[in-house]
Write a protein that holds these residues in place. Structure first.
Motif, short mmCIF file in Angstrom:
data_model
loop_
_atom_site.label_atom_id
_atom_site.label_comp_id
_atom_site.label_asym_id
_atom_site.label_seq_id
_atom_site.Cartn_x
_atom_site.Cartn_y
_atom_site.Cartn_z
N ILE A 531 73.63 -41.93 -57.49
CA ILE A 531 73.34 -40.80 -56.60
C ILE A 531 73.70 -39.51 -57.32
N LEU A 532 72.81 -38.54 -57.18
CA LEU A 532 73.03 -37.23 -57.80
C LEU A 532 73.50 -36.24 -56.74
N THR A 533 74.77 -36.01 -56.68
CA THR A 533 75.27 -34.93 -55.84
C THR A 533 75.15 -33.61 -56.59
N ASP A 534 75.31 -32.52 -55.87
CA ASP A 534 75.21 -31.21 -56.52
C ASP A 534 76.28 -31.04 -57.59
N ILE A 585 67.95 -28.82 -63.30
CA ILE A 585 68.60 -29.73 -64.24
C ILE A 585 67.58 -30.67 -64.86
N GLY A 586 66.58 -31.08 -64.09
CA GLY A 586 65.52 -31.92 -64.66
C GLY A 586 64.78 -31.20 -65.77
N GLY A 630 62.06 -40.14 -75.06
CA GLY A 630 62.91 -39.45 -74.10
C GLY A 630 63.48 -40.41 -73.06
N LEU A 631 62.66 -41.36 -72.58
CA LEU A 631 63.15 -42.35 -71.62
C LEU A 631 64.19 -43.28 -72.26
N LYS A 632 63.95 -43.65 -73.50
CA LYS A 632 64.92 -44.49 -74.21
C LYS A 632 66.23 -43.75 -74.40
N LEU A 633 66.15 -42.49 -74.75
CA LEU A 633 67.35 -41.68 -74.94
C LEU A 633 68.07 -41.49 -73.60
N LYS A 641 68.59 -41.78 -62.86
CA LYS A 641 67.16 -42.07 -62.77
C LYS A 641 66.38 -40.86 -62.26
N GLN A 642 66.94 -40.12 -61.30
CA GLN A 642 66.20 -38.97 -60.76
C GLN A 642 65.93 -37.93 -61.83
#
Length: 816
Positions: A531-534, A585-586, A630-633, A641-642
């Motif tokens: 879970i990604l909290t702020d 952040i993404g 990028g996914l591997k890294l 995951k988000q």
């Protein structure tokens, strides 16, 4: 940080070993399909909850909770018709039976005759010896033998054997004397003679067993003439002292020879006595305690009596033995029903709103949070009862006051900060129901837990800083203090100053414990459920993180582009109510795959373009591989995951048209070019934030390619990109509506205009261009900052059918 060739390594050997161990532990579960795995977890959750709930619903959880003379702290009611044993009264009756059982003594009637025979035998042996000695002396010296006394010794036990022999010899071993002495011996040992060392075992009545006849009878000690050995010997001494014609010294010598022969003829038989007493105790029937269903055994404030203790013990035994299987089965069904309701609510909630977790994972979070809270409550109630039982004065002996310190709101606060207030509310309801089942107070405790949890859920904002947990804990503590007073009023407890102060202090302690446990469980929940909290998002924005540091060092153009796209995407997400922090952040991580070959991307090139020396298919593989790498890294560095989803979805399934057309132009006659080799692997954006990232990424690159980024040109190029992306179907799989798309378009346009707004040139302060071949830009109309070669009109910007700027088709140095 180690390197493997040109590729940096971001994962330590310890973290790799930890991940391998975790995969090994979870491997058996991975073999199951989702449905069996869900059912297995569901029933495991119900079973664990049942085990935690299975306790007595009164204060009778410990054998030492009450003692005689204590004050009953809560009403005690019989849960059913109970017939139990009053162990205390039963033991008293058995002890009385043991005391009433007479001790067993062994009687040997031949003991005195054996003494008489021993005395007579010694007398005869002494007489024979004396006669033999006298006959020998007579033959030797004639008349002198009459004056000499035989030097013989009494063969038995005596203080002075010669004195005994002389005494008997002086009276010529008279047969009448022997008869008299043996009669005295029989008289002295004819009763029940016992050793004084067995005197403590004498009772008013004793059971005497004749060891010769194997018969027994119960006798009264006084009537049966039980005599101590010392008294019997003293009696024998007295009888000997009455001998007529004997000197005092002779009588003493005879007494010393006779007294050792007199011994006890009755002895205490301890094994037989113990066996008889245990047999008598076993024959005593059990004392029964009979209770009827709903019978009030004790009321709050009563003084505990021995009868109450027996009734309490019967209720406790009944709850722990006879009703235990029914209790487990009932609680298990109840837990399954409650968790099933929570699952259905979670499933429905996932269909009407976007949650950061899938429905099964959301239910797992709710269930584990409730289970953790149930464990805290179980420990808290046990501690409260233990503390109250150690105190004998009010109000510290009141269990209900100490229960206010239990962190009932911890589970709901945890779910609130991790996921959603609605899921937190169902967590609070389950916690309150379980608290009512566990607590002696029942319904009042359930209401207290529900209101306390509600204050934690709706009393705080978003979790943007760690101290939010502390603020929530203080708020819960304040609410608990007020609720404690309400509970005291509802239960009609005495409102003394000490009781109110203790209740308020325990309520505040409950709030602080809520903050402590929530703060400790938050990182666990974030890691376990991804879970990604702020707060976690803000931690990921730290520029000192290894991957972001490498991006700034090895691909500075990509790093600058990521920050610019993050600003655009954040403003657009905020405009439609999406997660703006997640979007920003993404953007920081969406192009980390370019670390594999940073020089092959335009924004990082300094003049030489490596693609000029490569075939189009090779260039396409390098460009598209920044997604797969990028996914591997992201997996290597443990990126949530988000965030990792932004890497493939910000390109979608668009095609590299520049290299595709180049390959088609270079193809031989009849050669077919596979378009899939020039397409990104996808998927298309699956959520709003990824769609915004795709739009912002293309718009930022296009705006930088404009020589005149004035509002009109910016708006034109943004509209062109939006239309191309929508026409290509890249937004078909996300829930971005047309209204939201219009807001995003406007927000990105406004942000780009603000970034590239025109500034007035100041003559004399602007240095001339060092490149004589470069045409000067118009004066005072646009920013004089050097941009490189750009396009005067938006229509000239090479935008693919998927809405991407063909960077490789641009001439000169362009900064993205």
């Amino acid at each position: 940080m180690k390197r493997h060739g040109r590729r940096p390594r971001f994962k330590t050997p310890l973290s790799e070993a930890r991940e391998r161990a975790l995969r090994a532990l979870t491997y058996p579960l991975s073999l199951l399909s989702p449905t069996p795995r869900f059912l297995l977890g569901f029933f495991a959750l119900a079973v664990l909850s049942t085990l935690l709930l299975a306790r007595t619903h009164s204060t009778l959880t410990s054998a030492d909770i009450y003692q005689e003379g204590d004050i009953v702290r809560a009403d005690v009611v019989a849960p059913a018709d109970i017939t139990g044993e009053d162990s205390r009264q039963t033991e008293e009756l058995r002890e009385a039976a043991r005391r009433a059982t007479p001790p067993a003594w062994d009687y040997d009637p031949a003991r005195v005759e054996a003494a008489v025979q021993s005395f007579s035998g010694s007398w005869a042996a002494l007489k024979q010896r004396a006669e033999a000695q006298a006959s020998g002396n007579a033959n030797a010296s004639g008349s002198n033998s009459h004056r000499e006394r035989p030097d013989i010794v009494w063969p038995g036990e005596a203080a002075d054997g010669r004195a005994v022999a002389r005494a008997f010899a002086a009276h010529n071993f008279d047969a009448a004397t022997l008869e008299t002495l043996t009669g005295m011996l029989r008289e002295a040992g004819g009763g029940y003679v016992y050793d004084e060392r067995d005197a403590p075992e004498l009772r008013p009545e004793v059971r005497v067993v004749d060891v010769r006849a194997r018969a027994s009878e119960v006798l009264n000690v006084e009537r049966a003439r039980f005599v101590g050995l010392a008294a019997a010997r003293e009696h024998l001494r007295g009888r000997v002292s009455e001998l007529a014609g004997w000197r005092e010294s002779e009588r003493e010598a005879v007494a010393s020879a006779m007294l050792p022969l007199l011994g006890p003829n009755v002895t205490f038989n301890r094994p037989a006595t113990e066996s008889a007493r245990e047999a008598a105790a076993s024959a005593v029937p059990r004392a029964l305690v009979v209770l009827k269903r709903n019978q009030t055994v004790a009321r709050e404030g009563d003084t505990v009596t021995p009868q109450m203790l027996a009734q309490f013990a019967s209720i406790r035994v009944y709850s722990h033995t006879e009703r235990r299987p029914q209790l487990y089965i009932g609680l298990f069904i109840f837990a399954c029903a409650l968790y099933w309701g929570a699952w259905r609510f979670t499933e429905y909630r996932a269909t009407i709103t976007t949650l950061p977790l899938s429905a099964p994972r959301g239910f797992a979070l709710v269930g584990l949070s409730v289970l953790a809270g149930l464990g805290l409550m179980r420990v808290g109630f046990a501690l409260a009862e233990g503390i109250a039982s150690q105190s004998t004065h009010a109000p510290t002996n009141d269990v209900s006051l100490w229960t206010f310190a239990i962190p009932f709101a911890a589970s709901a606060l945890l779910v609130t900060m991790l996921v959603d207030t609605q899921l937190a509310l169902i967590t609070a309801v389950l916690t309150a129901v379980f608290a009512g089942l566990l607590a002696p107070g029942g319904m009042l405790t359930a209401c207290f837990a529900l209101v306390s949890s509600s204050s934690a859920i709706y009393g705080i904002g978003r979790y943007r800083e760690r101290q939010s947990v502390t603020k929530a804990g203080l708020m819960v503590g304040a609410v608990n203090a007020g609720l404690a007073l309400a509970v005291m009023l509802s239960s009609q407890k005495p409102l003394t100053l000490n009781a109110v102060a203790l209740a308020a202090a325990c309520g505040l302690a409950g709030g602080l414990l809520t903050a402590i446990f929530t703060a400790g469980l938050l990182p666990v929940g974030e890691s376990l459920f991804g879970i990604l909290t702020d707060v976690r998002l803000l931690e990921l924005s730290n520029a000192d993180l290894p991957v972001l540091g490498q991006l700034a060092l090895r691909a500075p153009g990509t790093n600058q582009h990521s920050h610019a796209v993050g600003r655009l995407a954040e403003d657009a997400a905020r405009a439609i109510g999406a997660n703006s922090l997640l979007t920003r952040i993404g953007a920081l991580y969406h192009d980390i795959g370019k670390l594999a070959a940073p020089d092959h991307f335009v924004e990082n090139q300094s003049g030489d373009n490596p693609h000029d020396r490569l075939r189009p298919s090779q260039s396409a593989r390098i460009i598209t591989s920044h997604v797969t790498y990028g996914l591997k890294l992201a997996r290597e560095i443990g990126l949530p995951k988000q965030i990792a989803d932004f890497i493939p979805q910000h390109h979608g399934t668009r095609t590299l048209h520049f290299f595709l057309r180049k390959a088609q132009a270079q193809a031989a006659d009849g050669e077919t070019i596979d378009e899939m080799e020039f397409r990104y692997p996808g998927p298309k954006p699956q959520f709003k934030e990824a769609a915004i990232m795709m739009l912002a990424d293309s718009c930022e690159a296009a705006a930088r390619s404009l020589a005149r980024p004035d509002p009109e040109n910016v708006r034109t190029i943004v509209n062109k990109i939006f239309d191309a992306i929508v026409s290509d179907g890249q937004l078909d799989e996300c829930d971005l509506s047309l209204r939201e798309l219009t807001k995003v378009r406007e927000a990105i346009t406004v942000s780009l205009v603000a970034i590239y707004h025109a500034r007035i040139d100041y003559p004399g302060f602007n240095p001339p261009s060092l490149d004589p071949g470069q045409a000067p830009l118009p004066l005072a109309e646009i920013d004089s900052e050097e941009r490189g070669v750009g396009y005067e009109r938006p229509i000239e910007v090479p935008i693919s059918r998927g809405g991407e700027v063909e960077d490789e088709a641009l001439t000169g140095k362009l900064k993205r």
